[in-house]
Design a protein around this motif. Structure first.
Motif, PDB file in Angstrom:
ATOM      1  N   LEU A  43       0.840  -1.199   0.000  1.00 11.44           N
ATOM      2  CA  LEU A  43       0.000   0.000   0.000  1.00 11.44           C
ATOM      3  C   LEU A  43       0.877   1.251   0.000  1.00 11.44           C
ATOM      4  O   LEU A  43       2.087   1.174   0.231  1.00 11.44           O
ATOM      5  N   ALA A  44       0.293   2.397  -0.249  1.00 10.56           N
ATOM      6  CA  ALA A  44       1.035   3.651  -0.388  1.00 10.56           C
ATOM      7  C   ALA A  44       1.884   3.985   0.836  1.00 10.56           C
ATOM      8  O   ALA A  44       2.943   4.603   0.714  1.00 10.56           O
ATOM      9  N   ASN A  45       1.472   3.550   2.010  1.00  9.42           N
ATOM     10  CA  ASN A  45       2.222   3.852   3.237  1.00  9.42           C
ATOM     11  C   ASN A  45       3.290   2.808   3.567  1.00  9.42           C
ATOM     12  O   ASN A  45       3.938   2.888   4.590  1.00  9.42           O
ATOM     13  N   GLY A  46       3.453   1.788   2.709  1.00 10.89           N
ATOM     14  CA  GLY A  46       4.452   0.747   2.936  1.00 10.89           C
ATOM     15  C   GLY A  46       3.901  -0.516   3.564  1.00 10.89           C
ATOM     16  O   GLY A  46       4.597  -1.536   3.629  1.00 10.89           O
ATOM     17  N   ASP A  47       2.674  -0.478   4.048  1.00  8.51           N
ATOM     18  CA  ASP A  47       2.057  -1.687   4.600  1.00  8.51           C
ATOM     19  C   ASP A  47       1.861  -2.725   3.493  1.00  8.51           C
ATOM     20  O   ASP A  47       1.527  -2.372   2.364  1.00  8.51           O
ATOM     21  N   VAL A  48       2.059  -3.980   3.831  1.00  7.65           N
ATOM     22  CA  VAL A  48       1.853  -5.073   2.881  1.00  7.65           C
ATOM     23  C   VAL A  48       0.526  -5.740   3.235  1.00  7.65           C
ATOM     24  O   VAL A  48       0.362  -6.285   4.328  1.00  7.65           O
ATOM     25  N   ALA A  49      -0.415  -5.652   2.299  1.00  3.33           N
ATOM     26  CA  ALA A  49      -1.751  -6.209   2.507  1.00  3.33           C
ATOM     27  C   ALA A  49      -1.810  -7.642   2.013  1.00  3.33           C
ATOM     28  O   ALA A  49      -0.959  -8.095   1.239  1.00  3.33           O
ATOM     29  N   LEU A  50      -2.837  -8.349   2.436  1.00  2.00           N
ATOM     30  CA  LEU A  50      -3.023  -9.756   2.080  1.00  2.00           C
ATOM     31  C   LEU A  50      -2.978  -9.976   0.569  1.00  2.00           C
ATOM     32  O   LEU A  50      -2.321 -10.880   0.082  1.00  2.00           O
ATOM     33  N   CYS A  51      -3.695  -9.175  -0.189  1.00  2.00           N
ATOM     34  CA  CYS A  51      -3.684  -9.305  -1.651  1.00  2.00           C
ATOM     35  C   CYS A  51      -4.233  -8.025  -2.262  1.00  2.00           C
ATOM     36  O   CYS A  51      -4.617  -7.098  -1.541  1.00  2.00           O
ATOM     37  N   CYS A  52      -4.304  -7.974  -3.582  1.00  2.00           N
ATOM     38  CA  CYS A  52      -4.788  -6.770  -4.252  1.00  2.00           C
ATOM     39  C   CYS A  52      -6.257  -6.487  -3.939  1.00  2.00           C
ATOM     40  O   CYS A  52      -6.718  -5.360  -4.093  1.00  2.00           O
ATOM     41  N   LEU A  53      -6.997  -7.483  -3.488  1.00  2.00           N
ATOM     42  CA  LEU A  53      -8.389  -7.271  -3.116  1.00  2.00           C
ATOM     43  C   LEU A  53      -8.503  -6.606  -1.746  1.00  2.00           C
ATOM     44  O   LEU A  53      -9.552  -6.105  -1.370  1.00  2.00           O
ATOM     45  N   TYR A  55      -7.469  -3.740  -0.623  1.00  2.00           N
ATOM     46  CA  TYR A  55      -7.003  -2.399  -0.949  1.00  2.00           C
ATOM     47  C   TYR A  55      -6.995  -1.447   0.248  1.00  2.00           C
ATOM     48  O   TYR A  55      -6.311  -0.435   0.233  1.00  2.00           O
ATOM     49  N   ASP A  56      -7.735  -1.765   1.316  1.00  2.00           N
ATOM     50  CA  ASP A  56      -7.748  -0.880   2.479  1.00  2.00           C
ATOM     51  C   ASP A  56      -6.998  -1.474   3.676  1.00  2.00           C
ATOM     52  O   ASP A  56      -7.092  -0.966   4.790  1.00  2.00           O
ATOM     53  N   GLY A  57      -6.237  -2.521   3.453  1.00  2.00           N
ATOM     54  CA  GLY A  57      -5.349  -3.068   4.480  1.00  2.00           C
ATOM     55  C   GLY A  57      -6.039  -3.695   5.678  1.00  2.00           C
ATOM     56  O   GLY A  57      -5.609  -3.509   6.810  1.00  2.00           O
ATOM     57  N   GLN A  58      -7.076  -4.474   5.441  1.00  2.04           N
ATOM     58  CA  GLN A  58      -7.759  -5.170   6.540  1.00  2.04           C
ATOM     59  C   GLN A  58      -6.883  -6.255   7.155  1.00  2.04           C
ATOM     60  O   GLN A  58      -6.954  -6.514   8.346  1.00  2.04           O
ATOM     61  N   GLN A  59      -6.061  -6.921   6.328  1.00  3.66           N
ATOM     62  CA  GLN A  59      -5.190  -8.014   6.794  1.00  3.66           C
ATOM     63  C   GLN A  59      -3.761  -7.667   6.387  1.00  3.66           C
ATOM     64  O   GLN A  59      -3.359  -7.891   5.259  1.00  3.66           O
ATOM     65  N   LEU A  60      -2.995  -7.117   7.310  1.00  7.61           N
ATOM     66  CA  LEU A  60      -1.621  -6.720   7.002  1.00  7.61           C
ATOM     67  C   LEU A  60      -0.657  -7.855   7.314  1.00  7.61           C
ATOM     68  O   LEU A  60      -0.785  -8.535   8.327  1.00  7.61           O
ATOM     69  N   LEU A  61       0.322  -8.025   6.431  1.00  6.65           N
ATOM     70  CA  LEU A  61       1.304  -9.098   6.573  1.00  6.65           C
ATOM     71  C   LEU A  61       2.703  -8.571   6.846  1.00  6.65           C
ATOM     72  O   LEU A  61       3.649  -9.350   6.927  1.00  6.65           O
ATOM     73  N   GLY A  62       2.830  -7.274   6.965  1.00  5.84           N
ATOM     74  CA  GLY A  62       4.126  -6.670   7.243  1.00  5.84           C
ATOM     75  C   GLY A  62       4.174  -5.255   6.724  1.00  5.84           C
ATOM     76  O   GLY A  62       3.153  -4.668   6.373  1.00  5.84           O
ATOM     77  N   ARG A  63       5.397  -4.728   6.680  1.00  2.43           N
ATOM     78  CA  ARG A  63       5.602  -3.362   6.214  1.00  2.43           C
ATOM     79  C   ARG A  63       6.960  -3.289   5.538  1.00  2.43           C
ATOM     80  O   ARG A  63       7.958  -3.784   6.068  1.00  2.43           O
ATOM     81  N   VAL A  64       7.008  -2.691   4.372  1.00  4.73           N
ATOM     82  CA  VAL A  64       8.260  -2.479   3.654  1.00  4.73           C
ATOM     83  C   VAL A  64       8.707  -1.056   3.977  1.00  4.73           C
ATOM     84  O   VAL A  64       7.975  -0.098   3.730  1.00  4.73           O
ATOM     85  N   ASP A  65       9.895  -0.931   4.566  1.00  2.08           N
ATOM     86  CA  ASP A  65      10.414   0.382   4.942  1.00  2.08           C
ATOM     87  C   ASP A  65      11.941   0.318   5.032  1.00  2.08           C
ATOM     88  O   ASP A  65      12.550  -0.620   4.518  1.00  2.08           O
ATOM     89  N   ASP A  66      12.541   1.278   5.714  1.00  2.00           N
ATOM     90  CA  ASP A  66      14.004   1.306   5.855  1.00  2.00           C
ATOM     91  C   ASP A  66      14.534   0.154   6.692  1.00  2.00           C
ATOM     92  O   ASP A  66      15.708  -0.183   6.629  1.00  2.00           O
ATOM     93  N   VAL A  67      13.675  -0.452   7.508  1.00  4.70           N
ATOM     94  CA  VAL A  67      14.079  -1.526   8.406  1.00  4.70           C
ATOM     95  C   VAL A  67      13.744  -2.903   7.834  1.00  4.70           C
ATOM     96  O   VAL A  67      14.506  -3.848   7.984  1.00  4.70           O
ATOM     97  N   HIS A  68      12.594  -3.033   7.180  1.00  2.00           N
ATOM     98  CA  HIS A  68      12.110  -4.336   6.696  1.00  2.00           C
ATOM     99  C   HIS A  68      12.105  -4.387   5.176  1.00  2.00           C
ATOM    100  O   HIS A  68      11.485  -3.553   4.522  1.00  2.00           O
ATOM    101  N   SER A  69      12.785  -5.383   4.631  1.00  3.00           N
ATOM    102  CA  SER A  69      12.869  -5.534   3.178  1.00  3.00           C
ATOM    103  C   SER A  69      11.676  -6.331   2.642  1.00  3.00           C
ATOM    104  O   SER A  69      10.961  -6.995   3.402  1.00  3.00           O
TER     105      SER A  69
END
Length: 105
Positions: A43-53, A55-69
């Motif tokens: 997602l735009a804020n770096g959160d990784v959502a379950l899938c493209c469906l 779209y509002d991040g109900q089920q987050l699986l992580g976050r891509v940022d400076d710390v997490h690849s």
């Protein structure tokens, strides 16, 4: 068809799918959703959502940022757990997957 050809580059027809519970389509046999092994939805804020469906991040699986690849998220415990549920046909334990018809044949 001619009306569509004037306004789109191309179009395709796929299997009937309810897009995460938006309609009452049902089938019989459940299979693992291939999206969990072939796509990553960031997602735009770096959160990784379950899938493209998701779209509002109900089920987050992580976050891509400076710390997490991306690799860390892709191989992380949340992704492994979701994939395990799908392999074991336990999609009903995942709220967003429970009513999604994408994983039916």
């Amino acid at each position: 068809m001619q009306l569509l050809e004037r306004v789109v580059d191309r179009f395709a027809f796929g299997k009937l799918h309810n897009w995460g519970g938006q309609s009452a389509v049902t089938k019989r046999i459940r299979k693992p959703c291939s999206r969990l092994w072939r796509t990553l939805t960031v997602l735009a804020n770096g959160d990784v959502a379950l899938c493209c469906l998701d779209y509002d991040g109900q089920q987050l699986l992580g976050r891509v940022d400076d710390v997490h690849s991306i690799r860390e998220v892709w191989n992380g415990q949340p992704y492994r757990q979701i994939r395990r549920c799908h392999r074991e046909a336990r999609q009903g334990e995942i709220p967003l997957c429970a009513h999604c018809t994408k994983s039916f044949v």
